[in-house]
Design an enzyme around this catalytic site. Structure first.
Site, PDB file in Angstrom:
ATOM      1  N   GLU A 122      -5.948 -31.508  26.461  1.00 21.40           N
ATOM      2  CA  GLU A 122      -5.637 -30.327  25.779  1.00 21.40           C
ATOM      3  C   GLU A 122      -4.685 -30.560  24.434  1.00 21.40           C
ATOM      4  O   GLU A 122      -4.876 -29.880  23.501  1.00 21.40           O
ATOM      5  CB  GLU A 122      -4.989 -29.252  26.607  1.00 21.40           C
ATOM      6  CG  GLU A 122      -5.636 -28.773  27.854  1.00 21.40           C
ATOM      7  CD  GLU A 122      -4.788 -27.895  28.839  1.00 21.40           C
ATOM      8  OE1 GLU A 122      -5.351 -26.501  28.940  1.00 21.40           O
ATOM      9  OE2 GLU A 122      -4.081 -28.273  29.139  1.00 21.40           O
ATOM     10  N   TYR A 147      -0.119  -4.199  10.123  1.00 23.08           N
ATOM     11  CA  TYR A 147      -0.532  -5.257  11.201  1.00 23.08           C
ATOM     12  C   TYR A 147      -1.214  -6.569  10.483  1.00 23.08           C
ATOM     13  O   TYR A 147      -1.460  -7.543  11.277  1.00 23.08           O
ATOM     14  CB  TYR A 147      -1.691  -4.401  11.952  1.00 23.08           C
ATOM     15  CG  TYR A 147      -2.503  -3.679  11.501  1.00 23.08           C
ATOM     16  CD1 TYR A 147      -3.697  -4.008  10.774  1.00 23.08           C
ATOM     17  CD2 TYR A 147      -2.489  -2.200  11.422  1.00 23.08           C
ATOM     18  CE1 TYR A 147      -4.637  -3.240  10.161  1.00 23.08           C
ATOM     19  CE2 TYR A 147      -3.155  -1.306  10.674  1.00 23.08           C
ATOM     20  CZ  TYR A 147      -4.465  -1.898  10.110  1.00 23.08           C
ATOM     21  OH  TYR A 147      -5.269  -1.109   9.594  1.00 23.08           O
ATOM     22  N   GLU A 176       2.219 -18.859  29.319  1.00 28.08           N
ATOM     23  CA  GLU A 176       3.352 -17.969  29.370  1.00 28.08           C
ATOM     24  C   GLU A 176       4.355 -17.906  28.340  1.00 28.08           C
ATOM     25  O   GLU A 176       5.110 -17.233  27.934  1.00 28.08           O
ATOM     26  CB  GLU A 176       3.993 -18.373  30.808  1.00 28.08           C
ATOM     27  CG  GLU A 176       3.059 -17.939  32.108  1.00 28.08           C
ATOM     28  CD  GLU A 176       2.223 -19.226  32.362  1.00 28.08           C
ATOM     29  OE1 GLU A 176       1.629 -18.884  33.578  1.00 28.08           O
ATOM     30  OE2 GLU A 176       1.945 -20.078  31.742  1.00 28.08           O
ATOM     31  N   LYS A 210      -7.035 -17.914  27.524  1.00 29.02           N
ATOM     32  CA  LYS A 210      -7.456 -19.267  27.433  1.00 29.02           C
ATOM     33  C   LYS A 210      -8.776 -19.398  28.221  1.00 29.02           C
ATOM     34  O   LYS A 210      -8.930 -19.620  29.250  1.00 29.02           O
ATOM     35  CB  LYS A 210      -6.303 -20.020  28.246  1.00 29.02           C
ATOM     36  CG  LYS A 210      -6.364 -21.481  28.093  1.00 29.02           C
ATOM     37  CD  LYS A 210      -5.171 -22.496  28.721  1.00 29.02           C
ATOM     38  CE  LYS A 210      -5.321 -23.789  28.437  1.00 29.02           C
ATOM     39  NZ  LYS A 210      -4.142 -24.408  29.049  1.00 29.02           N
TER      40      LYS A 210
END
Length: 122
Positions: A23, A55, A75, A100
């Site tokens: 990863e 934004y 997290e 993910k």
């Protein structure tokens, strides 16, 4: 209680977060959703961007965090996005979801994601 919010959905970035070596080397797509809770009544009356949260600027901050920083856990990535947005923009709270879709799970699934809600400390 009803709250005003600005929402951004489906922000897609290619990045290198994860626990596994592959990863960190190969990378993958991450998708971010965010809600910013703030009183939007002034902007609703004035029709001026300086009376709201821009934004496009929020998007740019999230893009920098997701693409330039590296974390093992989504997290932590969600927490980092929440910390930054709460610190830099005039909102009372944020909801951050990090998706993910290619999480290394042995099986058929649509996605893994985390969702957090944080408020400014008073």
């Amino acid at each position: 209680m009803e709250r005003d919010r600005i929402a951004l959905r489906g922000l897609k970035f290619f990045a290198y977060h994860g626990m596994l070596r592959e990863e960190k080397i190969l990378g993958q797509t991450f998708i971010v959703d965010i809600d910013l809770y703030a009183d939007l009544s002034k902007a609703g009356k004035s029709d001026q961007v300086e009376d709201t949260i821009n934004y496009a600027e929020v998007y740019a901050r999230i893009k920098t965090i997701v693409k330039m920083e590296k974390y093992q856990l989504i997290e932590r990535l969600a927490e980092r996005v929440a910390e930054d947005v709460l610190g830099e923009f005039p909102c009372e709270g944020v909801r951050v979801v990090i998706h993910k879709p290619q999480a290394p799970i042995p099986g058929i699934f649509e996605e893994a994601f985390v969702e957090i809600y944080r408020e400014k400390k008073r």
